[in-house]
Write a protein that holds these residues in place. Structure first.
Motif, PDB file in Angstrom:
ATOM      1  N   ARG A   1     -12.322   0.705  -5.267  1.00  0.00           N
ATOM      2  CA  ARG A   1     -12.260  -0.682  -4.813  1.00  0.00           C
ATOM      3  C   ARG A   1     -10.972  -0.829  -4.016  1.00  0.00           C
ATOM      4  O   ARG A   1      -9.883  -0.532  -4.521  1.00  0.00           O
ATOM      5  N   THR A   2     -11.083  -1.316  -2.782  1.00  0.00           N
ATOM      6  CA  THR A   2      -9.905  -1.376  -1.929  1.00  0.00           C
ATOM      7  C   THR A   2     -10.107  -2.411  -0.830  1.00  0.00           C
ATOM      8  O   THR A   2     -11.243  -2.768  -0.495  1.00  0.00           O
ATOM      9  N   HIS A   3      -9.007  -2.904  -0.270  1.00  0.00           N
ATOM     10  CA  HIS A   3      -9.092  -3.780   0.904  1.00  0.00           C
ATOM     11  C   HIS A   3      -9.414  -2.916   2.113  1.00  0.00           C
ATOM     12  O   HIS A   3      -8.716  -1.944   2.403  1.00  0.00           O
TER      13      HIS A   3
ATOM     14  N   GLU B   1       0.737  -9.984  -0.835  1.00  0.00           N
ATOM     15  CA  GLU B   1      -0.455  -9.710  -0.034  1.00  0.00           C
ATOM     16  C   GLU B   1      -0.170  -8.718   1.081  1.00  0.00           C
ATOM     17  O   GLU B   1      -1.016  -7.868   1.400  1.00  0.00           O
ATOM     18  N   MET B   2       1.008  -8.805   1.686  1.00  0.00           N
ATOM     19  CA  MET B   2       1.314  -7.855   2.744  1.00  0.00           C
ATOM     20  C   MET B   2       1.412  -6.443   2.195  1.00  0.00           C
ATOM     21  O   MET B   2       0.884  -5.492   2.788  1.00  0.00           O
ATOM     22  N   VAL B   3       2.051  -6.270   1.058  1.00  0.00           N
ATOM     23  CA  VAL B   3       2.175  -4.933   0.489  1.00  0.00           C
ATOM     24  C   VAL B   3       0.823  -4.402   0.035  1.00  0.00           C
ATOM     25  O   VAL B   3       0.425  -3.274   0.375  1.00  0.00           O
ATOM     26  N   VAL B   4       0.086  -5.194  -0.726  1.00  0.00           N
ATOM     27  CA  VAL B   4      -1.140  -4.714  -1.364  1.00  0.00           C
ATOM     28  C   VAL B   4      -2.286  -4.558  -0.369  1.00  0.00           C
ATOM     29  O   VAL B   4      -3.036  -3.576  -0.423  1.00  0.00           O
ATOM     30  N   ALA B   5      -2.413  -5.514   0.559  1.00  0.00           N
ATOM     31  CA  ALA B   5      -3.559  -5.494   1.469  1.00  0.00           C
ATOM     32  C   ALA B   5      -3.227  -4.960   2.847  1.00  0.00           C
ATOM     33  O   ALA B   5      -4.140  -4.569   3.580  1.00  0.00           O
ATOM     34  N   GLY B   6      -1.936  -4.923   3.212  1.00  0.00           N
ATOM     35  CA  GLY B   6      -1.605  -4.576   4.574  1.00  0.00           C
ATOM     36  C   GLY B   6      -0.789  -3.323   4.790  1.00  0.00           C
ATOM     37  O   GLY B   6      -0.951  -2.656   5.811  1.00  0.00           O
ATOM     38  N   LEU B   7       0.107  -3.000   3.868  1.00  0.00           N
ATOM     39  CA  LEU B   7       1.067  -1.939   4.152  1.00  0.00           C
ATOM     40  C   LEU B   7       0.800  -0.623   3.423  1.00  0.00           C
ATOM     41  O   LEU B   7       0.905   0.443   4.017  1.00  0.00           O
ATOM     42  N   VAL B   8       0.494  -0.702   2.147  1.00  0.00           N
ATOM     43  CA  VAL B   8       0.301   0.523   1.360  1.00  0.00           C
ATOM     44  C   VAL B   8      -1.164   0.630   0.970  1.00  0.00           C
ATOM     45  O   VAL B   8      -1.687  -0.249   0.283  1.00  0.00           O
TER      46      VAL B   8
ATOM     47  N   MET C   1      -4.123   0.994  -1.119  1.00  0.00           N
ATOM     48  CA  MET C   1      -4.207   0.842  -2.574  1.00  0.00           C
ATOM     49  C   MET C   1      -5.650   0.960  -3.045  1.00  0.00           C
ATOM     50  O   MET C   1      -6.596   0.652  -2.309  1.00  0.00           O
ATOM     51  N   ALA C   2      -5.790   1.358  -4.291  1.00  0.00           N
ATOM     52  CA  ALA C   2      -7.051   1.240  -5.012  1.00  0.00           C
ATOM     53  C   ALA C   2      -6.830   0.283  -6.167  1.00  0.00           C
ATOM     54  O   ALA C   2      -5.717   0.174  -6.693  1.00  0.00           O
ATOM     55  N   GLN C   3      -7.888  -0.422  -6.549  1.00  0.00           N
ATOM     56  CA  GLN C   3      -7.839  -1.264  -7.743  1.00  0.00           C
ATOM     57  C   GLN C   3      -8.323  -0.433  -8.923  1.00  0.00           C
ATOM     58  O   GLN C   3      -9.487  -0.023  -8.966  1.00  0.00           O
TER      59      GLN C   3
ATOM     60  N   VAL D   1      -2.917   0.663  -7.437  1.00  0.00           N
ATOM     61  CA  VAL D   1      -2.314   1.987  -7.506  1.00  0.00           C
ATOM     62  C   VAL D   1      -2.419   2.610  -6.117  1.00  0.00           C
ATOM     63  O   VAL D   1      -3.404   2.389  -5.403  1.00  0.00           O
ATOM     64  N   ALA D   2      -1.393   3.325  -5.731  1.00  0.00           N
ATOM     65  CA  ALA D   2      -1.400   3.932  -4.401  1.00  0.00           C
ATOM     66  C   ALA D   2      -2.615   4.842  -4.253  1.00  0.00           C
ATOM     67  O   ALA D   2      -2.898   5.675  -5.119  1.00  0.00           O
TER      68      ALA D   2
END
Length: 366
Positions: free
Chosen positions: A72-74, A156-163, A165-167, A183-184
């Motif tokens: 699950r990811t953006h 939101e920038m870190v989680v959805a835009g920069l790194v 991520m998986a949920q 998690v990265a």
């Protein structure tokens, strides 16, 4: 150029989306074929796959999540999608700029003056230990150096835009509640995200065009853009145009398609199908007239679950205490009502693990 009316496009969409005939595909192959499933509501992909696959076992999808074969990811449109591990690693870099811009579009003032490359480096270092964290935990760890944006824009920038991520599970497991812990992606999957092509080519864009058409075509480039959120695919479309066939829709738009993809006879009967909230078959297009009337278009973005009758959105549905309730949007024939009730009973059994087969089809609107 051949004109395809909405009924012809409808049957093509149903076939590509595995909604005309349930498929016997393995679950991971179905997720790949569909280019992922929109999944911000954690239980909805289970309903989407139940409507598309024969003998779908939700435990199989949960197992794929815990084994990290799907994540699950953006991704597309900066919405949470359930996608295969191979696809997210291949596609994520191609979505990076769009993901950042969509966050900036919401929080432009709050992010003014923030060096996003420095913030990304700090966030990657934080997440390099492979530990799942909530957005609040990430913000608390970074806020000392980055107090300006405020918690929500920063998170939101870190989680959805920069790194990438998986949920992490239990989020997204069958009949399991769990908050979002990020998690990265590279730590979670044990592989880095594929880098962009060094020669300036766009092999990922070309692959996305082909994959989109296989699951959604025939479609216009505006549909591809609406599905992906990516504006920069004209070059990829041009690169593969020679492989494709062309049609027009009733509005005169050019539609592109793979030459050997299924385009069933428009008179092919379409079975009743119960769709989850935010289903691909509706949200995968800029012009959704092939499957939903303009009068009901708002249902698809409001998170309503819908029922297809004759291949088109004809009702909404809910489930409460094991009872599936269907609210028609138009008059149902006696045969339609019986088919909706039959499929609703099967859905009630699925959602209740066999404890209920109760369905209620409300009166048609006057």
């Amino acid at each position: 150029m051949t004109v395809l009316d909405n009924r012809a496009l409808n049957r093509a969409t149903l076939a590509r989306q595995l909604l005309l005939v349930r498929a016997g595909l393995p679950v991971v192959d179905a997720v790949a074929h569909l280019c992922g499933l929109q999944a911000q509501e954690p239980q909805e992909p289970f309903i989407g796959l139940w409507s598309r696959l024969t003998a779908f076992d939700p435990a199989v999808l949960s197992g794929l999540l815990t084994r990290r074969s799907v994540v699950r990811t953006h991704l597309m449109r900066r919405t949470v999608h359930l996608v295969t591990a191979d696809d997210v690693l291949a596609w994520r870099a191609r979505h990076d700029a769009m993901l950042r811009q969509r966050v900036i579009g919401v929080y432009r003032d709050e992010l003014e003056g923030v060096d996003l490359e420095e913030l990304a480096a700090d966030a990657r270092e934080l997440m390099s230990d492979g530990q799942p964290r909530t957005a609040a935990e990430i913000v608390r760890a970074l806020a000392g150096r980055w107090p300006g944006p405020g918690p929500r824009p920063l998170g939101e920038m870190v989680v959805a835009g920069l790194v990438p991520m998986a949920q992490a599970p239990p989020r997204g497991l069958w009949r399991t509640k769990g908050g979002v812990r990020n998690v990265a992606l590279s730590s979670w999957l044990g592989r880095p995200v594929d880098p962009p092509a060094s020669d300036g080519a766009d092999p990922v864009g070309r692959a996305l065009v082909r994959r989109y058409l296989a699951a959604y075509g025939p479609a216009a480039t505006a549909d591809l853009r609406a599905w992906s959120g990516l504006a920069g695919l004209p070059g990829a479309v041009s690169a593969v145009r020679g492989e494709l066939v062309r049609f027009r829709d009733e509005r005169g738009r050019e539609l592109l398609d793979l030459p050997d993809a299924p385009r069933p006879d428009p008179d092919t009967p379409a079975p009743v199908r119960f769709l989850p909230a935010f289903d691909n078959a509706i949200l995968g297009y800029q012009d959704r007239g092939r499957i939903i009337d303009d009068a009901h278009r708002g249902l698809s973005v409001a998170g309503e679950r819908v029922v297809l009758v004759g291949g088109r959105v004809a009702a909404t549905w809910t489930v409460t205490e094991g009872v599936v309730t269907v609210d028609p949007l138009r008059n149902f024939s006696r045969a339609d009502r019986a088919a909706v009730a039959d499929q609703g009973r099967e859905l009630a059994v699925f959602l209740s693990d066999g404890d209920s087969d109760r369905v209620r089809v409300a009166a048609s609107p006057r």
